[in-house]
Design an enzyme around this catalytic site. Structure first.
Site, PDB file in Angstrom:
ATOM      1  N   HIS A 294       9.283 -10.423 -11.499  1.00 48.77           N
ATOM      2  CA  HIS A 294      10.073 -11.529 -10.932  1.00 48.77           C
ATOM      3  C   HIS A 294      11.544 -11.472 -11.363  1.00 48.77           C
ATOM      4  O   HIS A 294      12.446 -11.697 -10.565  1.00 48.77           O
ATOM      5  CB  HIS A 294       9.472 -12.863 -11.385  1.00 48.77           C
ATOM      6  CG  HIS A 294       7.998 -12.962 -11.175  1.00 48.77           C
ATOM      7  ND1 HIS A 294       7.443 -13.174  -9.940  1.00 48.77           N
ATOM      8  CD2 HIS A 294       6.955 -12.850 -12.036  1.00 48.77           C
ATOM      9  CE1 HIS A 294       6.128 -13.207 -10.049  1.00 48.77           C
ATOM     10  NE2 HIS A 294       5.803 -13.018 -11.311  1.00 48.77           N
TER      11      HIS A 294
HETATM   12  C1  BDR Z   1       8.586 -16.015 -14.758  1.00 48.41           C
HETATM   13  O1  BDR Z   1       7.660 -16.320 -15.793  1.00 48.41           O
HETATM   14  C2  BDR Z   1       7.827 -15.449 -16.856  1.00 48.41           C
HETATM   15  O2  BDR Z   1       6.606 -15.143 -17.452  1.00 48.41           O
HETATM   16  C3  BDR Z   1       8.535 -14.222 -16.316  1.00 48.41           C
HETATM   17  O3  BDR Z   1       9.324 -13.632 -17.309  1.00 48.41           O
HETATM   18  C4  BDR Z   1       9.365 -14.769 -15.192  1.00 48.41           C
HETATM   19  O4  BDR Z   1      10.652 -15.145 -15.615  1.00 48.41           O
HETATM   20  C5  BDR Z   1       7.801 -15.865 -13.484  1.00 48.41           C
HETATM   21  O5  BDR Z   1       7.158 -17.067 -13.154  1.00 48.41           O
END
Ligand code: BDR
Ligand code: CA
Length: 313
Positions: free
Chosen positions: A239
């Protein structure tokens, strides 16, 4: 000089990959990396930021900011995804550092140093950004742009049925930032979820003679394990890396102006992002939201960037 950016991160293997991509990119001048609690505790997050920088040893070291305990954080356990230290149990040694300033102070200083020119790329809970805005109420108007990984427009959340992780961890701060008079772009989960990197990633990373290759080859096996065990996936979502790519290659992304807010209370809905999409909305548009991307081109740009190849259309 490239575009000035502050990366606000909670590493996390996903954040670590985004840092690899940003620090190797000549189009960016990474003026600061500020740690925030999220995937791991504030102390661990600060340590992980230091460890990543030391491992990558970029030509120009950015300022570092230390994470502190947030006022409203909801504890979420991410250990099964990224390992108990957030970096796949790598336990990198880090140099002892005195006087690391708090993240929100670093953000305030860097934005004040270059008004309207700094892009904040927020890849964790919005604790630091909200604190910076509370500390310096003129700051929202002085930030060039904030690009936020978080929330979801149409799809489900990933930490509760309604909420995405970064919003859920500190919804009060997220609401403060959403409501601030700053220029914002949101890169929501519905879009970032569309990129899934499979095991062939290992054939496409730089080899161990390269610092990025060396670091990611140590971190990524835990992410693949975590995604398989937790979600039954034979691949990983990245993400934060997709979000960074929306800054590096905006032509690959489609955005729409929208009116967004964050739920701070509901038993079932705390941390959910809400958008007023009624025919006659009562809320004003306050952000650009990424609604689509050229997925294959984004994946190729990620691989190219990690290998130090930078192209423009
Ligand atoms: C987000 O949640 C975190 O675990 C990841 O680093 C990312 O920023 C995705 O929902
Ligand atoms: Ca993150």
């Amino acid at each position: 000089m490239g575009r000035k950016v502050i990366l606000d991160v909670d590493p996390g293997i996903d954040d670590a990959m985004a840092l690899c991509l940003a620090l190797g990119n000549p189009d960016l001048e990474v003026v600061a990396i500020t740690a925030v609690g999220g995937n791991v505790s504030p102390t661990q997050s600060t340590r992980n930021v230091q460890a990543i920088i030391e491992q990558l040893d970029p030509p120009r070291w950015p300022r570092l900011g230390a994470a502190s305990e947030p006022d409203n954080r909801l504890a979420v356990d991410r250990r099964s995804l990224y390992g108990s230290d957030g970096l796949g149990e790598t336990s990198f040694a880090v140099a002892e550092r005195q006087h690391l300033l708090p993240s929100e102070k670093v953000i305030c200083d860097q934005v004040r140093d270059a008004p309207h020119l700094v892009t904040i790329i927020a890849l964790g809970p919005l604790t630091n950004i909200a604190r910076a805005f509370i500390r310096d109420p003129e700051l929202p108007a002085l930030v060039g742009q904030i690009v936020i990984m978080g929330g979801t427009v149409s799809g489900p959340g990933n930490i509760t049925p309604a909420a995405e992780f970064n919003m859920f961890c500190d919804p009060v701060s997220a609401q403060t930032v959403f409501r601030s008079p700053s220029t914002k772009t949101l890169v929501p989960l519905d879009v970032t979820n569309r990129v899934e990197l499979g095991y062939d990633l290992f054939n496409r990373l730089p080899d161990e003679s390269n610092r990025t290759g060396q670091l990611l080859r140590q971190l990524l096996p835990q992410a693949f394990r975590g995604y398989r065990q937790q979600f039954g996936l034979e691949g990983i979502h990245v993400h934060d890396t997709v979000t960074l790519m929306s800054v590096l290659r905006p032509e690959l992304f489609t955005t729409k102006s929208m009116a967004g807010d964050v739920e701070t209370q509901g038993d079932l809905t705390i941390g959910a992002t809400v958008f007023d999409r009624r025919r006659a909305p009562a809320w004003r548009h306050n952000m650009e939201v990424v609604t689509d991307m050229r997925k294959n081109a984004v994946v190729e740009a990620i691989i190219d960037g990690l290998n130090g190849r930078f192209r423009h259309e």
